[in-house]
Design an enzyme around this catalytic site. Sequence first.
Site, mmCIF file in Angstrom:
data_model
loop_
_atom_site.group_PDB
_atom_site.id
_atom_site.type_symbol
_atom_site.label_atom_id
_atom_site.label_comp_id
_atom_site.label_asym_id
_atom_site.label_seq_id
_atom_site.Cartn_x
_atom_site.Cartn_y
_atom_site.Cartn_z
ATOM 1 N N ILE A 56 0.863 -1.181 0.000
ATOM 2 C CA ILE A 56 0.000 0.000 0.000
ATOM 3 C C ILE A 56 0.897 1.228 0.000
ATOM 4 O O ILE A 56 1.890 1.286 0.724
ATOM 5 C CB ILE A 56 -0.968 0.007 1.207
ATOM 6 C CG1 ILE A 56 -1.919 1.200 1.109
ATOM 7 C CG2 ILE A 56 -0.227 -0.019 2.542
ATOM 8 C CD1 ILE A 56 -3.070 1.137 2.116
ATOM 9 N N ILE B 225 4.975 -1.138 2.833
ATOM 10 C CA ILE B 225 4.614 0.259 2.618
ATOM 11 C C ILE B 225 5.399 0.780 1.414
ATOM 12 O O ILE B 225 6.626 0.755 1.401
ATOM 13 C CB ILE B 225 4.913 1.116 3.865
ATOM 14 C CG1 ILE B 225 4.250 0.502 5.107
ATOM 15 C CG2 ILE B 225 4.438 2.549 3.629
ATOM 16 C CD1 ILE B 225 2.755 0.330 5.012
ATOM 17 N N LYS B 226 4.659 1.250 0.398
ATOM 18 C CA LYS B 226 5.307 1.734 -0.829
ATOM 19 C C LYS B 226 5.706 3.199 -0.674
ATOM 20 O O LYS B 226 4.882 4.045 -0.312
ATOM 21 C CB LYS B 226 4.369 1.588 -2.029
ATOM 22 C CG LYS B 226 4.233 0.175 -2.523
ATOM 23 C CD LYS B 226 3.323 0.089 -3.733
ATOM 24 C CE LYS B 226 4.048 0.369 -5.019
ATOM 25 N NZ LYS B 226 3.204 0.065 -6.209
ATOM 26 N N ILE B 227 6.968 3.469 -0.980
ATOM 27 C CA ILE B 227 7.507 4.825 -0.900
ATOM 28 C C ILE B 227 8.215 5.144 -2.208
ATOM 29 O O ILE B 227 9.108 4.394 -2.626
ATOM 30 C CB ILE B 227 8.493 4.964 0.273
ATOM 31 C CG1 ILE B 227 7.795 4.658 1.607
ATOM 32 C CG2 ILE B 227 9.108 6.360 0.303
ATOM 33 C CD1 ILE B 227 8.729 4.674 2.806
#
Length: 371
Positions: free
Chosen positions: A110, A141-143
């Site tokens: 996400i 966690i997408k960054i």
Amino acid sequence: MNERLKALADAGVSIWLDDLSRERLTSGNLAQLIAEESVTGVTTNPTIFAAALSNGEAYAEQLKSLVAANPQLGVDEAIRELTTSDVRDACELFAELNEQTDGVDGRVSIEVEPGMAMDSDATLAQAKELFEKVDRSNVLIKIPATKPGLEAIRKTIAAGISVNVTLIFSIERYREVLDAWLSGLEDALEAGLDIDEIHSVASFFVSRVDSEVDKRLDEIGSDEAKALKGQAAIANARIAYAAWLEVMTSERWGVLKNRGAHPQRPLWASTGVKDPSYDDTMYVTQLVADGCVNTMPEKTMEAVGDHGEITGDTISNNIDAAIDTMGKLAEVGIDMDDVVAKLEEEGVSKFIVSWDELVGTVGSAVEAAKA
């Protein structure tokens, strides 16, 4: 079990679906893909959620409950509740696989809000918030791998949170991502965290590179230039894999590996072929090597399952040829530094547009639920 997709998995490539929706979860479609198509993970982004939440009926009941519990519900909070709910349910679906693979697969991603891509502190804060909100150990966690994103990536990993680094286009930026990941693990280790619980992938974008480079080759117009069309993206990705191999054999990684760290695996993203004259499986079949992840839209996955020719490792013995291809591109006038800078800027901008669409869709639904 689809034999072609199984062959891809047997070659060491993890197959992740680049899509998620409430309908996929409730209909049993995602469970079927796991059982029959060797799917071992899911990636999402603002565009995917904008498309999913445009199907208001699938989310109407939850939204009605949210408004009943909080009549002052804001759009941002509603988006957070709806998207993290889907991701949480998908994480549950992959929980057994995640345990079986020691946390390597069975992962669901996400993304932080794209408008924060140039703000390290805001990105870090939201990464922590999303991790706590989903509350499942197999979430990623997408960054985005912007310059400010690098610091957020390091600090998020240092906090013990698993990360999917996204929007990587250049070899130079990929090396910086690898350094941020290693530094984050070193920081976590120094802080006394159990680093064998931290996982990461780095999403290196593929098809968009060819789209931009091919356009420029056509503008150059020479026979030499046109002969290079459709080659830049795969060559770029293969050189990225070589950069990954360098790190995997480094002393720095060896120290962390001995303390239980897991590799940050290269993930091929944007693997749907956009030019209809090209083989529709090329960004899968030409990027096979042990330790990689390929995240595909379902259309691409179906194409691979139907007629993809899986011939084993197609990267390791082709790195010198990839370097040669990039040299030829430079000779005809392709400035890859300019290409990747444009693609990164466009990538962030496109996700911001999708986020704004998402805000509009959910905002209307919230108002309707309050009426």
